[in-house]
Design a protein around this motif. Structure first.
Motif: not given
Length: 380
Positions: A31, A33, A65, A68, A71-74, A317, A321, A324
């Motif tokens: 989890s 960030d 945030n 999402g 890359l899925g992290q806050q 962001k 992405e 990756k």
């Protein structure tokens, strides 16, 4: 009477504790960030611009945030107060390194961005400045520095062309001796000279001064009808107010450093007729409509660099992405690739230096609007 604890039971309990600790660590890693640093003047005379950059970055992070993260992290935000001082900026940069910040939005002042960016480059931290316009920032071959704003040589050329078209002949150039202010003045001077216009006065004043009687006297003696100001709104506003108080009616022109409502508050009624270069107001772009409403709901006016800061986070962001990856070098490669980024300030691309390829400076004039309030309006 205490019962003796079985040795095997002790070992089992120990292994269980280690297992739980390991699981907790793994959960924390899963989890983890994305750590974003915002380096700006929170205090000092340039705090207005610092607030714009901070608010822009924080709102962008909140919106990202909610959708999402990256890359899925806050994304988490850490703000560092550079107080518009190069030494303090270096301290902020070193703290960001120690705090394992991955990306930085900032700084505002070119004189702060220059030394801080060296530290970021050495530690694989990617930096995007929304407001530092000195050309040298992206001329040093640093792969991980970018800006969403333009450059002083671009706005200096626009200013010179405009002044020449107005038939200006006697131009005094005054700057605040900072990397930004002197750089902007020098670029404008260079463009004016190339058009055959030689300034009647070229002087620097100290940032933070309050009494400009001496320079106002020199402006009066020079017979200048235009005063080109290289610096920000605080000193520029005081200089203009004191010019008017001493009967100097020369028109002032400046750059993006005076693009703040506080400039009019400091300068007073004599600000009317002042010109400045800045890109078309990003608040008027359709891409920014939703975000502008978010700021208005917070009673915050997203002027000047707010949306340039918001756009910087959007770029991070999209680049992460595309790459990756959250590694600065990999994200930088994506930003240098020529890909188009969709932002609140429109579609932007970056060249190999880290500059935006879209140079869109125009001229604004300070005047009373329909509501009677003095503000800056683009000259069509």
């Amino acid at each position: 009477m205490k019962r003796p604890v079985n040795r095997l039971a002790q070992l089992a309990i120990g292994r269980l504790a280690i297992g739980l600790l390991t699981a907790a660590c793994l959960c924390g890693a899963a989890s983890a960030d994305v750590r974003l640093g915002v380096g700006v003047p929170v205090t000092g005379p340039d705090a207005t611009f610092g607030a714009q950059i901070r608010m822009g970055a924080e709102q962008a992070v909140a919106d990202i945030n909610a959708a999402g993260g990256i890359l899925g992290q806050q994304v988490s935000v850490e703000v560092g107060d550079d107080a518009a001082d190069p030494k303090q900026g270096v301290s902020v940069a070193n703290k960001f390194v120690g705090d394992q910040i991955a990306f930085v939005i900032g700084h505002f002042n070119s004189g702060v961005t220059m030394p801080a960016s060296e530290i970021y480059a050495e530690n694989n931290i990617l930096e995007i400045t929304p407001g530092s316009t000195n050309p040298k920032i992206t001329e040093r071959g640093i792969e991980t520095i970018f800006r969403t704003c333009g450059r002083d040589d671009q706005q200096g050329a626009v200013a010179a062309k405009f002044l020449a078209a107005q038939g200006a002949k006697k131009i005094a150039i005054v700057h605040d001796k900072t990397t930004y202010g002197k750089g902007l003045a020098d670029e404008t001077k260079k463009s004016l000279n190339a058009l055959g216009i030689t300034e009647v006065l070229y002087e620097g004043v100290n940032k933070g001064e309050k009494d400009y009687s001496a320079i106002v006297s020199k402006i009066k003696e020079s017979g200048a009808d235009i005063v080109y100001w290289g610096g920000v709104h605080t000193e520029g506003g005081l200089l203009l107010r004191q010019m008017r108080d001493q009967g100097v009616n020369a028109v002032m022109m400046g750059g993006d450093g005076i693009a703040s409502d506080e400039f009019a508050a400091i300068a007073g009624p004599g600000v009317e007729g002042t010109f400045m270069t800045f890109p078309p107001d990003p608040r008027d772009r359709p891409e920014a409509a939703k975000v502008v409403q978010e700021f208005k709901a917070k009673n915050f006016n997203p002027e000047t660099y707010t949306l340039y800061s918001y756009a910087a986070v959007e770029v991070l962001k999209q680049a992460a992405e595309a790459a990756k990856s959250l590694d600065a070098a990999e994200v930088a490669k994506a930003m240098h690739s020529g890909m188009t980024f969709k932002t609140v300030i429109g579609d932007i691309n970056f060249d190999q230096k880290g500059d935006v390829t879209r140079a869109d400076y125009v001229v604004f004039v300070w005047k009373k609007g329909p509501d009677g309030r003095i503000g800056y309006y683009q000259i069509k």
